[in-house]
Design an enzyme around this catalytic site. Sequence first.
Site, PDB file in Angstrom:
ATOM      1  CB  SER A   1      20.729  25.389   8.338  1.00 47.59           C
ATOM      2  OG  SER A   1      20.602  24.984   9.377  1.00 47.59           O
TER       3      SER A   1
ATOM      4  CD  GLU B   1      21.746  22.801   5.058  1.00 49.03           C
ATOM      5  OE1 GLU B   1      22.570  23.176   5.915  1.00 49.03           O
ATOM      6  OE2 GLU B   1      20.764  22.060   5.292  1.00 49.03           O
TER       7      GLU B   1
ATOM      8  NE  ARG C   1      23.418  19.875   7.374  1.00 48.63           N
ATOM      9  CZ  ARG C   1      23.678  19.143   8.530  1.00 48.63           C
ATOM     10  NH1 ARG C   1      24.109  17.865   8.537  1.00 48.63           N
ATOM     11  NH2 ARG C   1      23.262  19.524   9.607  1.00 48.63           N
TER      12      ARG C   1
HETATM   13  C1  LIG Z   1      12.590  23.582   9.709  1.00 49.18           C
HETATM   14  C2  LIG Z   1      13.543  22.626   8.998  1.00 49.18           C
HETATM   15  C3  LIG Z   1      14.672  22.090   9.641  1.00 49.18           C
HETATM   16  C4  LIG Z   1      15.583  21.365   9.032  1.00 49.18           C
HETATM   17  N1  LIG Z   1      16.613  20.900   9.803  1.00 49.18           N
HETATM   18  C5  LIG Z   1      17.660  20.282   9.409  1.00 49.18           C
HETATM   19  C6  LIG Z   1      18.594  19.419  10.066  1.00 49.18           C
HETATM   20  O1  LIG Z   1      18.511  19.722  11.334  1.00 49.18           O
HETATM   21  N2  LIG Z   1      19.579  18.801   9.496  1.00 49.18           N
HETATM   22  C7  LIG Z   1      19.561  18.635   8.024  1.00 49.18           C
HETATM   23  O2  LIG Z   1      20.524  17.818   7.655  1.00 49.18           O
HETATM   24  N3  LIG Z   1      18.657  19.101   7.312  1.00 49.18           N
HETATM   25  C8  LIG Z   1      17.635  20.063   7.873  1.00 49.18           C
HETATM   26  N4  LIG Z   1      16.711  20.473   7.252  1.00 49.18           N
HETATM   27  C9  LIG Z   1      17.015  20.419   5.641  1.00 49.18           C
HETATM   28  C10 LIG Z   1      15.908  19.320   4.974  1.00 49.18           C
HETATM   29  O3  LIG Z   1      14.587  19.009   5.614  1.00 49.18           O
HETATM   30  C11 LIG Z   1      16.367  18.032   4.834  1.00 49.18           C
HETATM   31  O4  LIG Z   1      17.867  18.189   3.868  1.00 49.18           O
HETATM   32  C12 LIG Z   1      15.675  16.906   4.051  1.00 49.18           C
HETATM   33  O5  LIG Z   1      16.311  15.663   3.992  1.00 49.18           O
HETATM   34  C13 LIG Z   1      15.002  17.368   2.764  1.00 49.18           C
HETATM   35  O6  LIG Z   1      14.153  16.345   2.354  1.00 49.18           O
HETATM   36  P1  LIG Z   1      13.096  16.823   1.249  1.00 49.18           P
HETATM   37  O7  LIG Z   1      12.249  15.550   0.982  1.00 49.18           O
HETATM   38  O8  LIG Z   1      12.266  17.840   1.748  1.00 49.18           O
HETATM   39  O9  LIG Z   1      14.181  16.966   0.093  1.00 49.18           O
HETATM   40  P2  LIG Z   1      13.704  18.158  -1.084  1.00 49.18           P
HETATM   41  O10 LIG Z   1      13.903  19.566  -0.613  1.00 49.18           O
HETATM   42  O11 LIG Z   1      12.509  17.936  -1.805  1.00 49.18           O
HETATM   43  O12 LIG Z   1      14.979  17.969  -2.084  1.00 49.18           O
HETATM   44  C14 LIG Z   1      16.418  18.400  -1.725  1.00 49.18           C
HETATM   45  C15 LIG Z   1      17.382  17.648  -2.595  1.00 49.18           C
HETATM   46  O13 LIG Z   1      17.460  16.443  -2.741  1.00 49.18           O
HETATM   47  C16 LIG Z   1      16.980  15.902  -3.937  1.00 49.18           C
HETATM   48  N5  LIG Z   1      15.919  14.823  -3.945  1.00 49.18           N
HETATM   49  C17 LIG Z   1      14.930  14.520  -3.090  1.00 49.18           C
HETATM   50  N6  LIG Z   1      14.320  13.457  -3.124  1.00 49.18           N
HETATM   51  C18 LIG Z   1      15.170  12.541  -3.892  1.00 49.18           C
HETATM   52  C19 LIG Z   1      15.083  11.197  -4.312  1.00 49.18           C
HETATM   53  N7  LIG Z   1      14.238  10.624  -3.866  1.00 49.18           N
HETATM   54  N8  LIG Z   1      16.247  10.843  -5.102  1.00 49.18           N
HETATM   55  C20 LIG Z   1      17.087  11.662  -5.459  1.00 49.18           C
HETATM   56  N9  LIG Z   1      17.261  13.038  -4.954  1.00 49.18           N
HETATM   57  C21 LIG Z   1      16.160  13.352  -4.306  1.00 49.18           C
HETATM   58  C22 LIG Z   1      16.185  17.083  -4.664  1.00 49.18           C
HETATM   59  O14 LIG Z   1      16.115  16.917  -6.057  1.00 49.18           O
HETATM   60  C23 LIG Z   1      17.069  18.173  -4.021  1.00 49.18           C
HETATM   61  O15 LIG Z   1      18.067  18.335  -4.787  1.00 49.18           O
HETATM   62  C24 LIG Z   1      15.617  21.365   7.785  1.00 49.18           C
HETATM   63  C25 LIG Z   1      14.673  21.995   6.916  1.00 49.18           C
HETATM   64  C26 LIG Z   1      13.632  22.702   7.494  1.00 49.18           C
HETATM   65  C27 LIG Z   1      12.623  23.419   6.753  1.00 49.18           C
END
Ligand SMILES: Cc1cc2nc3c(=O)[nH]c(=O)nc-3n(C[C@H](O)[C@H](O)[C@H](O)COP(=O)(O)OP(=O)(O)OC[C@H]3O[C@@H](n4cnc5c(N)ncnc54)[C@H](O)[C@@H]3O)c2cc1C
Length: 400
Positions: free
Chosen positions: A264, A374, A190
């Site tokens: 999570s 997380e 992570r």
């Molecule tokens: C129902 C659910 C289930 C999930 N299951 C998992 C799982 O099984 N495994 C897991 O690892 N995660 C899981 N997650 C967490 C999440 O989905 C992941 O971490 C996902 O990759 C986040 O993507 P996002 O575009 O929504 O990021 P955001 O929430 O928009 O951003 C998260 C972080 O990344 C940074 N960021 C976003 N885009 C960029 C970019 N282009 N360049 C630089 N920094 C950036 C942001 O500034 C922030 O710090 C889950 C979430 C939910 C809601």
Amino acid sequence: MLPIEQNRSLKPLTTFKIGGAAREFAEIVDPADVPAAFDYAEERGLATLVLGGGSNMLVSDRGFDGLVIHVSNRGIAPSPLTPLPTTWGEGYKNSNSPRPTQWGEGPGVRGIRIASGEMWDDVVKFAVEHELWGIENLSRIPGRTGAVAVQNVGAYGQEIKDVLVNVEVFDRKTNSFQTLTNEECEFTYRKSIFNTREKNRYVILSTTLQLSTVPKRNLSYPDVKKWFEGNPEPSLEEIRAAIKAIRDRKFPFPAESIEGNAGSFFKNSLLTIEQFENVKRQFERNLPERLDRLLRYAPSTLYPLPSTLKIPSAFVLEACGLKGFRRGNVQLNPTQPVVVLNVTGNATADEVLTLVREVRTTVQEKTGLHLYTEPELIGFTADELRGYGFNREEIRRYTA
Ligand SMILES: Cc1cc2nc3c(=O)[nH]c(=O)nc-3n(C[C@H](O)[C@H](O)[C@H](O)COP(=O)(O)OP(=O)(O)OC[C@H]3O[C@@H](n4cnc5c(N)ncnc54)[C@H](O)[C@@H]3O)c2cc1C
């Protein structure tokens, strides 16, 4: 001229469905506009936040007092596995384009380069439809592709670090576009440089993955193993369908439910043997009926013991009697307690962090474990975080 909006609500842009507004907001479709967005912020002394799908964050009720940069470039294209010259706006194809003819390098190896604004699950669907192995266990994870490297997204025995070749980034420090290799991202559980020592330095604009036309099944995770009893060689489609079904049994997919969540909320604990012994003593004292189960995470058959032992937070929360624990609009998911639910869709960030404080205090008292959180916490001051029980290391992370 960048299109900038003022006072844009972030609540609908996060899967938690919580949070105030961004003071300023820029939707970036062409990566070539990224430097101008940072120039705009710098000229006005504004803090910046890079936003993807908002599925790994909790935004404060006051919102974000700065410029939100929403990275929304699109396209999935075949790619050689050596870095391409950065020519934004060219070479991308829409996800619905016909099967690509020009693929990566080597027998069975296929490279795909994905723009950061693509929804991650569309990428997994694309790979499965094109018979490409390597990310099928990462089905149904919300969010956009630009964020998968940030926390080394992982699930059901696969992690993005296992298939990621490189990411193309804008580097704020040098004001230039660059390509970072897998090694340079320094992936661990992570974690990567993007959410640790180089937090806020890079904007990820595309991600290149190395997938395989040769089946590489990973059915080792207990739920998946059980699902495929009697079917040792499932197809890619079968694996994707199974992962989606297994996930849906555990927690609601935010886009399809009034309940919001950020996946999570609590990380699993990685303990040294010494730390594990301390936790064991606490279980002997406070939770003797759960001791047997704890010891399964350090099996006596393992010799030598690994240097770190992974203790699932779901087990710890359940052992402490916190499964389904609810305060007002917020609840630990009754089926998978590491997920904090905005049960009614009307919860505030304050309610979430108040419940999290209570949960972590109980866990600490009963097991001695400090459960690390997380999701990113956006728009909170150091004093507020201290009030919610975050320690100095966590406050540094969330206010960097
Ligand atoms: C129902 C659910 C289930 C999930 N299951 C998992 C799982 O099984 N495994 C897991 O690892 N995660 C899981 N997650 C967490 C999440 O989905 C992941 O971490 C996902 O990759 C986040 O993507 P996002 O575009 O929504 O990021 P955001 O929430 O928009 O951003 C998260 C972080 O990344 C940074 N960021 C976003 N885009 C960029 C970019 N282009 N360049 C630089 N920094 C950036 C942001 O500034 C922030 O710090 C889950 C979430 C939910 C809601």
